[in-house]
Scaffold this motif. Structure first.
Motif, mmCIF file in Angstrom:
data_model
loop_
_atom_site.group_PDB
_atom_site.id
_atom_site.type_symbol
_atom_site.label_atom_id
_atom_site.label_comp_id
_atom_site.label_asym_id
_atom_site.label_seq_id
_atom_site.Cartn_x
_atom_site.Cartn_y
_atom_site.Cartn_z
ATOM 1 N N LYS A 215 0.835 -1.212 0.000
ATOM 2 C CA LYS A 215 0.000 0.000 0.000
ATOM 3 C C LYS A 215 0.867 1.258 0.000
ATOM 4 O O LYS A 215 0.508 2.263 -0.624
ATOM 5 C CB LYS A 215 -0.920 -0.020 1.212
ATOM 6 C CG LYS A 215 -1.994 -1.090 1.136
ATOM 7 C CD LYS A 215 -2.853 -1.107 2.396
ATOM 8 C CE LYS A 215 -3.914 -2.196 2.322
ATOM 9 N NZ LYS A 215 -4.730 -2.260 3.563
ATOM 10 N N GLU B 190 1.878 1.854 -3.510
ATOM 11 C CA GLU B 190 0.749 2.316 -4.296
ATOM 12 C C GLU B 190 0.469 3.795 -4.063
ATOM 13 O O GLU B 190 0.070 4.520 -4.984
ATOM 14 C CB GLU B 190 -0.498 1.500 -3.954
ATOM 15 C CG GLU B 190 -0.446 0.049 -4.416
ATOM 16 C CD GLU B 190 -1.645 -0.742 -3.925
ATOM 17 O OE1 GLU B 190 -2.512 -0.144 -3.242
ATOM 18 O OE2 GLU B 190 -1.720 -1.958 -4.223
ATOM 19 N N ARG B 191 0.700 4.245 -2.849
ATOM 20 C CA ARG B 191 0.431 5.646 -2.482
ATOM 21 C C ARG B 191 1.613 6.560 -2.768
ATOM 22 O O ARG B 191 1.566 7.752 -2.471
ATOM 23 C CB ARG B 191 0.045 5.715 -1.007
ATOM 24 C CG ARG B 191 -1.289 5.032 -0.713
ATOM 25 C CD ARG B 191 -1.439 4.688 0.749
ATOM 26 N NE ARG B 191 -1.319 5.866 1.602
ATOM 27 C CZ ARG B 191 -1.159 5.810 2.924
ATOM 28 N NH1 ARG B 191 -1.072 4.631 3.527
ATOM 29 N NH2 ARG B 191 -1.073 6.907 3.627
#
Length: 250
Positions: free
Chosen positions: A24, A27-28
């Protein structure tokens, strides 16, 4: 933060780096991770040999310096700038939460994962840090790198849903974390401590501090020798010791 890993087994990292918190974070856009197989950098274009027998005899094979030097040169060309280069090695300093906190301040980390019996000594000239996961031997540095990266990444701002979460983890302040509870308030006759349900945040904070000290005293008393307690913590610890002594004599 940018993290590069040099490994002979890059596929080992796929699941770990693409799932959960690390996945995550990438992804960010909070984190960039690349894993490079340094075997193609071998000057042995036919067999891509990366290891050889040690001079002077001995068991096992050593990683040759040339492939790792070549891989690092390519990495420096693609990403110039200051780097913390970590060698995963049993002779390194023990990995702790404090070490992870230090690494989390860097902009670019490089992990060199060894395999076989060890490294050619000249590889150490490339590194800034030599770190050991613990007093045991793994087949290679890959698992150690995964653990260190996971521990370090979760300390980066914005990675966890609540940036305060990491500050309350076990070992963040040298102590083990206090017990925690969630709903229901009573499960099969086991009730949540009343202090946690009364909404008095001052009393809750004191209970958490005291129970953190209690858990550390009972399970890892060695940690108490390495940290400097505040006067309030010292008073709470005396309370804990008295309570535990009285319970032992009941």
């Amino acid at each position: 933060m940018r993290i590069d890993v040099l490994s002979l087994f890059p596929d080992m990292f796929t699941g770990v780096f693409n799932e959960s918190i690390i996945g995550k974070a990438q992804e960010r856009g909070l984190l960039n991770i690349d894993v490079t197989d340094f075997r193609p950098y071998s000057d042995d274009t036919k067999h891509h040999t990366v290891d050889d027998y040690p001079y002077g005899g001995g068991e096992g094979m050593l990683l040759k310096p040339q492939p790792i030097y070549a891989a690092m040169a390519a990495l420096n060309q693609a990403h110039p700038g200051k780097k913390r280069v970590i060698l995963l090695d049993p002779a390194g300093v023990p990995f702790t939460q404090k070490v992870a906190q230090d690494l989390s301040k860097a902009e670019h980390l490089v992990f060199i994962c060894g395999h076989y019996e060890g490294y050619d000594e000249r590889i150490r000239n490339l590194v800034t840090d030599e770190i050991s996961l613990g007093d045991y031997v793994l087949t290679g540095g890959e698992l150690g790198a995964m653990v260190m990266i996971d521990t370090t990444v979760r300390l980066l701002p914005g990675v966890l849903g609540n940036d305060q979460s990491a500050s309350h983890d076990s070992f963040a302040d040298g102590l083990l974390e206090h017990p925690q509870y969630t709903r229901p308030a009573d499960f099969d006759g086991m009730a949540v401590p009343e202090v946690l349900t009364n909404g008095n945040h001052q009393l809750i904070a004191r209970w958490e501090e005291k129970e953190s000290l209690r858990r550390t005293y009972l399970r890892r008393p060695d940690l108490l020798k390495t940290i400097k307690l505040t006067h309030e913590q010292q008073d709470l610890l005396w309370e804990v010791k008295d309570e535990e002594a009285n319970q032992a004599t009941d």
